[in-house]
Design a protein around this motif. Structure first.
Motif, PDB file in Angstrom:
ATOM      1  N   SER A 108     -23.046 -30.994  19.187  1.00  0.00           N
ATOM      2  CA  SER A 108     -21.960 -30.068  18.862  1.00  0.00           C
ATOM      3  C   SER A 108     -21.990 -28.847  19.771  1.00  0.00           C
ATOM      4  O   SER A 108     -23.055 -28.381  20.161  1.00  0.00           O
ATOM      5  CB  SER A 108     -22.073 -29.594  17.415  1.00  0.00           C
ATOM      6  OG  SER A 108     -21.818 -30.647  16.534  1.00  0.00           O
ATOM      7  N   ARG A 109     -20.808 -28.378  20.081  1.00  0.00           N
ATOM      8  CA  ARG A 109     -20.643 -27.129  20.823  1.00  0.00           C
ATOM      9  C   ARG A 109     -19.551 -26.319  20.141  1.00  0.00           C
ATOM     10  O   ARG A 109     -18.717 -26.875  19.439  1.00  0.00           O
ATOM     11  CB  ARG A 109     -20.217 -27.394  22.275  1.00  0.00           C
ATOM     12  CG  ARG A 109     -21.192 -28.221  23.100  1.00  0.00           C
ATOM     13  CD  ARG A 109     -22.439 -27.426  23.461  1.00  0.00           C
ATOM     14  NE  ARG A 109     -23.350 -28.196  24.304  1.00  0.00           N
ATOM     15  CZ  ARG A 109     -24.316 -28.995  23.825  1.00  0.00           C
ATOM     16  NH1 ARG A 109     -24.494 -29.122  22.529  1.00  0.00           N
ATOM     17  NH2 ARG A 109     -25.103 -29.646  24.654  1.00  0.00           N
ATOM     18  N   ILE A 110     -19.549 -25.025  20.400  1.00  0.00           N
ATOM     19  CA  ILE A 110     -18.445 -24.202  19.912  1.00  0.00           C
ATOM     20  C   ILE A 110     -17.275 -24.384  20.879  1.00  0.00           C
ATOM     21  O   ILE A 110     -17.418 -24.136  22.076  1.00  0.00           O
ATOM     22  CB  ILE A 110     -18.854 -22.717  19.831  1.00  0.00           C
ATOM     23  CG1 ILE A 110     -20.014 -22.553  18.843  1.00  0.00           C
ATOM     24  CG2 ILE A 110     -17.668 -21.855  19.429  1.00  0.00           C
ATOM     25  CD1 ILE A 110     -20.690 -21.195  18.900  1.00  0.00           C
ATOM     26  N   TRP A 111     -16.155 -24.834  20.333  1.00  0.00           N
ATOM     27  CA  TRP A 111     -14.973 -25.157  21.152  1.00  0.00           C
ATOM     28  C   TRP A 111     -13.804 -24.262  20.788  1.00  0.00           C
ATOM     29  O   TRP A 111     -13.667 -23.836  19.636  1.00  0.00           O
ATOM     30  CB  TRP A 111     -14.559 -26.612  20.889  1.00  0.00           C
ATOM     31  CG  TRP A 111     -15.146 -27.612  21.818  1.00  0.00           C
ATOM     32  CD1 TRP A 111     -16.438 -28.053  21.841  1.00  0.00           C
ATOM     33  CD2 TRP A 111     -14.468 -28.321  22.866  1.00  0.00           C
ATOM     34  NE1 TRP A 111     -16.598 -28.987  22.827  1.00  0.00           N
ATOM     35  CE2 TRP A 111     -15.405 -29.171  23.471  1.00  0.00           C
ATOM     36  CE3 TRP A 111     -13.152 -28.315  23.333  1.00  0.00           C
ATOM     37  CZ2 TRP A 111     -15.068 -30.008  24.535  1.00  0.00           C
ATOM     38  CZ3 TRP A 111     -12.827 -29.157  24.392  1.00  0.00           C
ATOM     39  CH2 TRP A 111     -13.784 -29.988  24.988  1.00  0.00           C
ATOM     40  N   PRO A 112     -12.918 -24.046  21.755  1.00  0.00           N
ATOM     41  CA  PRO A 112     -11.667 -23.333  21.445  1.00  0.00           C
ATOM     42  C   PRO A 112     -10.586 -24.304  20.963  1.00  0.00           C
ATOM     43  O   PRO A 112     -10.499 -25.428  21.459  1.00  0.00           O
ATOM     44  CB  PRO A 112     -11.261 -22.724  22.788  1.00  0.00           C
ATOM     45  CG  PRO A 112     -11.831 -23.643  23.819  1.00  0.00           C
ATOM     46  CD  PRO A 112     -13.038 -24.320  23.213  1.00  0.00           C
ATOM     47  N   PHE A 113      -9.809 -23.854  20.016  1.00  0.00           N
ATOM     48  CA  PHE A 113      -8.723 -24.688  19.490  1.00  0.00           C
ATOM     49  C   PHE A 113      -7.447 -23.881  19.358  1.00  0.00           C
ATOM     50  O   PHE A 113      -7.482 -22.682  19.068  1.00  0.00           O
ATOM     51  CB  PHE A 113      -9.066 -25.214  18.085  1.00  0.00           C
ATOM     52  CG  PHE A 113     -10.162 -26.243  18.078  1.00  0.00           C
ATOM     53  CD1 PHE A 113      -9.874 -27.585  18.234  1.00  0.00           C
ATOM     54  CD2 PHE A 113     -11.481 -25.855  17.929  1.00  0.00           C
ATOM     55  CE1 PHE A 113     -10.885 -28.524  18.229  1.00  0.00           C
ATOM     56  CE2 PHE A 113     -12.502 -26.789  17.944  1.00  0.00           C
ATOM     57  CZ  PHE A 113     -12.203 -28.124  18.089  1.00  0.00           C
ATOM     58  N   LYS A 114      -6.328 -24.581  19.536  1.00  0.00           N
ATOM     59  CA  LYS A 114      -5.070 -24.068  19.029  1.00  0.00           C
ATOM     60  C   LYS A 114      -4.983 -24.558  17.598  1.00  0.00           C
ATOM     61  O   LYS A 114      -5.092 -25.755  17.342  1.00  0.00           O
ATOM     62  CB  LYS A 114      -3.882 -24.604  19.834  1.00  0.00           C
ATOM     63  CG  LYS A 114      -2.546 -24.301  19.168  1.00  0.00           C
ATOM     64  CD  LYS A 114      -1.393 -25.027  19.830  1.00  0.00           C
ATOM     65  CE  LYS A 114      -0.172 -24.992  18.921  1.00  0.00           C
ATOM     66  NZ  LYS A 114       0.981 -25.693  19.489  1.00  0.00           N
ATOM     67  N   ARG A 115      -4.840 -23.638  16.657  1.00  0.00           N
ATOM     68  CA  ARG A 115      -4.727 -24.049  15.266  1.00  0.00           C
ATOM     69  C   ARG A 115      -3.275 -23.909  14.833  1.00  0.00           C
ATOM     70  O   ARG A 115      -2.772 -22.816  14.632  1.00  0.00           O
ATOM     71  CB  ARG A 115      -5.640 -23.208  14.377  1.00  0.00           C
ATOM     72  CG  ARG A 115      -5.738 -23.776  12.964  1.00  0.00           C
ATOM     73  CD  ARG A 115      -6.803 -23.083  12.162  1.00  0.00           C
ATOM     74  NE  ARG A 115      -6.475 -21.672  11.969  1.00  0.00           N
ATOM     75  CZ  ARG A 115      -7.324 -20.791  11.456  1.00  0.00           C
ATOM     76  NH1 ARG A 115      -8.541 -21.156  11.122  1.00  0.00           N
ATOM     77  NH2 ARG A 115      -6.961 -19.537  11.293  1.00  0.00           N
TER      78      ARG A 115
END
Lengths: 222, 554
Positions: free
Chosen positions: B409-416
């Protein structure tokens, strides 16, 4: 007994003291920026400055430890209860009544009993605590897979922070105590010139003049 | 030496993949001896010389048939790709995903709206989602990916077919432009490797408009500034999509259902690793320049996705992305019963975007938007229409998996994406809605009747429906991975290492700077304040004592 100007802080000790002072201020400033307690410096440069200053300080300590061990100056920090009560009594009572400081500095024992205990604790508890936790934190990537690593990192960070604040408290008390007894300038001067006015016994005076003439200034012609 | 080799690997790979090496070699030879030019640009075949392409084609499938006379295995390959099947069996969860099966937070689902939605299908004639594309006897569309003339397109509502002469008045293309007739012979004779236009004409317009869905894939990428996309900008690397999404047997790496969220393998040996589209497969696992700062940044690679710092904002360059779609306000009409269309959002490129439509509801848009951050291991689950939902809570359309402790797992950016969309309030399941259908008396966008539209959508999908519906709040997650900014515009440390920073909600990390007044901070500060206070009191006592006694110690 004669008051003579004797070198109590050799060149390396003075270099060590002032370099350490400068590095501790850099570390406090950058460290507080990293923690987020002031915005005087951005996080990124603060981290880089903190690491460089910390590594420099560790190198300095390695030299200082070597110096203490090889020159025998470590003996200045051996704790003693002899006279401790009188020094404590002076700070909490006598000082307000205009009494003189009860401790007389010797050239072979430059710290009063309270001072030596304080410095000893600083050197064997606070400094190791901060640089060991600092190195552990710096090496995070080497141990991050340990079970519960994040929780341990929190413990390491907290110890590091507490030690840092304790050192900051020490600095405050240390600087304040320079105003006790003699004037502030007179207290600081020996750490710059190396020489302090010491009450010498006739034997000490004779010994220094004969065997260590560089450590004692000629008697003032007055 | 090692540095040289490392820097060569991506360059060599890019050159091999794009065929850029050949012109360089040719130019060198031409200079050397002034020989006649070597024919062909980036291919060993000139398709305009092929006999089978010297004719008037009456339809797209006719062209495909001609292609297959040489490229004998291509149709079989394409028909096994997600571009054609629109179906993906998730290897970890076993869920059947893909456009054919999922419900999203945009137009909902394909079922019931086929000829409109399948206008972007990489085939011709798929008009029934209850059959697979192969069962429906759809034909692969070679030209949509291989056209090099720029004129090929598909009509917006033609189940994948191109506009051919004579084009009926009012016909639009999949990018929303007025449709012009495609000259299939000219296109067929000028095929080649895919360019960004081939991919972008569908993928930049997902959700029915420019950048509506992804947030990081918009028409800006046809010709982006370097600050928008350092890889695709002509002033940057001038990559096409397939520079990273390298195809083999018409299969492409880079799935949104099953993301490679943590690539620990790096570049691999030269010629290896065509089956991934990760940053690491070109940049390696320690991409930051040597030095203290680089070391600290590389240390982040086992916690953060590269995208987290290197795509500071999405929807950059002038085209907005849709961030809110509230279906519950749809069917609100003017007093005279006619539909409302409001376009109150103005993009930086000057275009107006819809903010309310009677047929679709209320929209919100964003540009240069800050992503949300989540732990992500690449696994995406879908609350498909067969699953029960809790309508009292916000439903996650596609819950993403991942945890701080897992090494993958990694911290990812998302469009929510925030939605409010119809659900079956009797069965507590998401529904299929028949939205598009100019000729039916049930489609929402022509008849403005939810009951009929849902009933027809559920019938088209072959699902049971209780007959009652409501609207449920939803979130849908879109991993952000395109529009990589130049290194100098990556996120600064303090964007996250600060109180109220971007990682405020992230758990399972020990992040200096995020909480200045934690337990140790408060305790430490008290210790310092107590010392300073003690010193001040001590000093005051001394001053008071020396004044009252008149004595002074010299």
């Amino acid at each position: 007994m004669a008051k003579r100007s004797v070198k109590v802080y050799p060149r390396f000790e003075r270099f060590w003291h002032w370099t350490q002072m400068a590095l501790i201020f850099v570390l406090l400033f950058t460290g507080l920026a990293i923690t987020g307690l002031h915005g005087g410096l951005d996080f990124g440069p603060a981290v880089i400055g903190h690491i460089i200053a910390a590594l420099a300080l560790i190198v300095l300590w390695v030299f200082a430890i070597f110096w203490h061990l090889t020159t025998g100056t470590w003996k200045h920090y051996v704790p003693t209860r002899d006279g401790l009560g009188r020094v404590v009594r002076f700070y909490v009572w006598g000082i307000f009544r205009g009494e003189h400081h009860p401790y007389r500095k010797a050239y072979w024992r430059k710290h009063n009993p309270l001072q030596s205990i304080a410095y000893l604790l600083l050197k064997v508890v606070l400094f190791p605590a901060i640089w060991i936790t600092g190195l552990i934190a710096l090496g995070w990537n080497l141990w991050e897979t340990v079970p519960g690593a994040t929780a341990w990192a929190q413990v390491v960070t907290n110890i590091h922070l507490l030690a840092a604040f304790a050192i900051a408290a020490f600095v405050i008390a240390h600087v304040y105590l320079l105003t006790v007894g003699h004037s502030f300038r007179e207290h600081v001067r020996p750490m710059i010139t190396g020489f302090d006015t010491i009450d010498l016994t006739a034997e000490e005076e004779a010994y220094l003049e004969a065997d260590e003439p560089g450590r004692i200034k000629p008697r003032a012609s007055s | 030496m090692v540095y040289l080799l490392r820097s060569l690997v991506p360059a060599v790979r890019h050159a091999l993949v794009s065929g850029a090496a050949l012109p360089v070699v040719m130019a060198g030879m031409a200079l050397a001896q002034e020989a006649p030019a070597i024919p062909g640009s980036d291919s060993t075949a000139d398709h305009s010389k092929f006999e089978i392409l010297q004719k008037d084609f009456a339809s797209g499938p006719e062209v495909t048939e001609a292609c297959l006379s040489c490229h004998t295995e291509a149709d079989d390959q394409v028909m096994h790709s997600i571009h054609f099947e629109w179906e993906y069996e998730h290897p970890e969860t076993g869920q059947l995903l893909g456009k054919r099966n999922v419900v999203n937070a945009f137009c909902g689902a394909v079922a019931g709206n086929e000829p409109r939605c399948t206008s972007c299908h990489a085939g011709y004639g798929w008009d029934n989602m209850r059959e697979s594309s192969a069962q429906a006897q759809a034909t692969p569309d070679c030209l949509v990916c291989h056209d090099r003339t720029g004129q090929y397109t598909k009509t917006a509502t033609g189940a994948g077919h191109p506009p051919l002469a004579p084009v009926p008045e009012g016909t639009k293309t999949i990018t929303g432009k007025k449709a012009k007739p495609v000259d299939l012979t000219e296109v067929a004779q000028n095929v080649g490797k895919t360019r960004r236009e081939n991919c972008g004409n569908c993928h930049f317009y997902g959700g029915g408009g420019d950048n509506v869905k992804h947030g990081d894939l918009s028409s800006v990428l046809y010709d982006p500034e370097r600050s928008v996309d350092v890889h695709m900008s002509p002033e940057g690397e001038d990559f096409t999509c397939s520079s990273c999404h390298v195809a083999d047997q018409h299969q492409w790496p880079g799935s949104r259902y099953n993301v490679m969220a943590a690539d620990t393998e790096g570049t691999g040996k030269p010629g290896e690793r065509r089956r991934v589209a990760t940053c690491q497969s070109c940049h390696g696992n320690t991409p930051h320049p040597a030095g203290l700062k680089g070391m600290k940044l590389n240390d982040h690679a086992d916690t953060l996705a590269c995208q987290t710092c290197h795509i500071p904002e999405f929807a950059r360059g002038g085209v907005a992305t849709k961030t809110v779609w509230d279906w519950s306000t749809a069917t609100r009409m003017k007093e005279d019963g006619s539909p409302i269309v409001e376009s109150d959002y103005t993009e930086r490129d000057g275009d107006h975007r819809h903010t309310f439509m009677s047929k679709k509801g209320t929209f919100e848009w964003a540009e240069y938007a800050e992503p949300v951050y989540e732990w992500f291991n690449g696994q995406v689950e879908y609350n498909t229409a067969d699953r029960k939902i809790d309508p009292d809570k916000r439903v996650e359309i596609n819950p993403i998996h991942g945890s701080p402790d897992a090494p993958d797992s990694r911290i990812w950016p998302f469009k929510r994406m925030q939605g409010s969309q119809p659900y079956d309030s009797g069965r507590n399941e998401l529904v299929y809605t028949h939205v598009w259908g100019p000729e039916t008396d049930t489609a929402l966008w022509t008849n403005f009747d939810w009951e009929k539209a849902i009933e027809a959508g559920m019938a088209a999908a072959g699902e049971e429906y209780s007959g009652e519906f409501g609207f449920v709040d939803t979130y849908m997650y879109w991993p952000i991975t395109h529009m990589v900014a130049p290194a100098e515009e990556a996120l600064d440390c303090k964007a996250c290492h600060a109180e109220g920073g971007r990682m405020e909600e992230i758990t399972g990390v020990n992040m200096p700077g995020r909480a200045p007044f934690g337990t140790a901070g408060i305790f430490g500060l008290l210790m310092v304040l107590a010392t300073a206070g003690g010193v001040v009191v001590h000093a005051l006592f001394r001053i008071f004592a020396s004044r009252s006694k008149g004595g002074h110690h010299g």
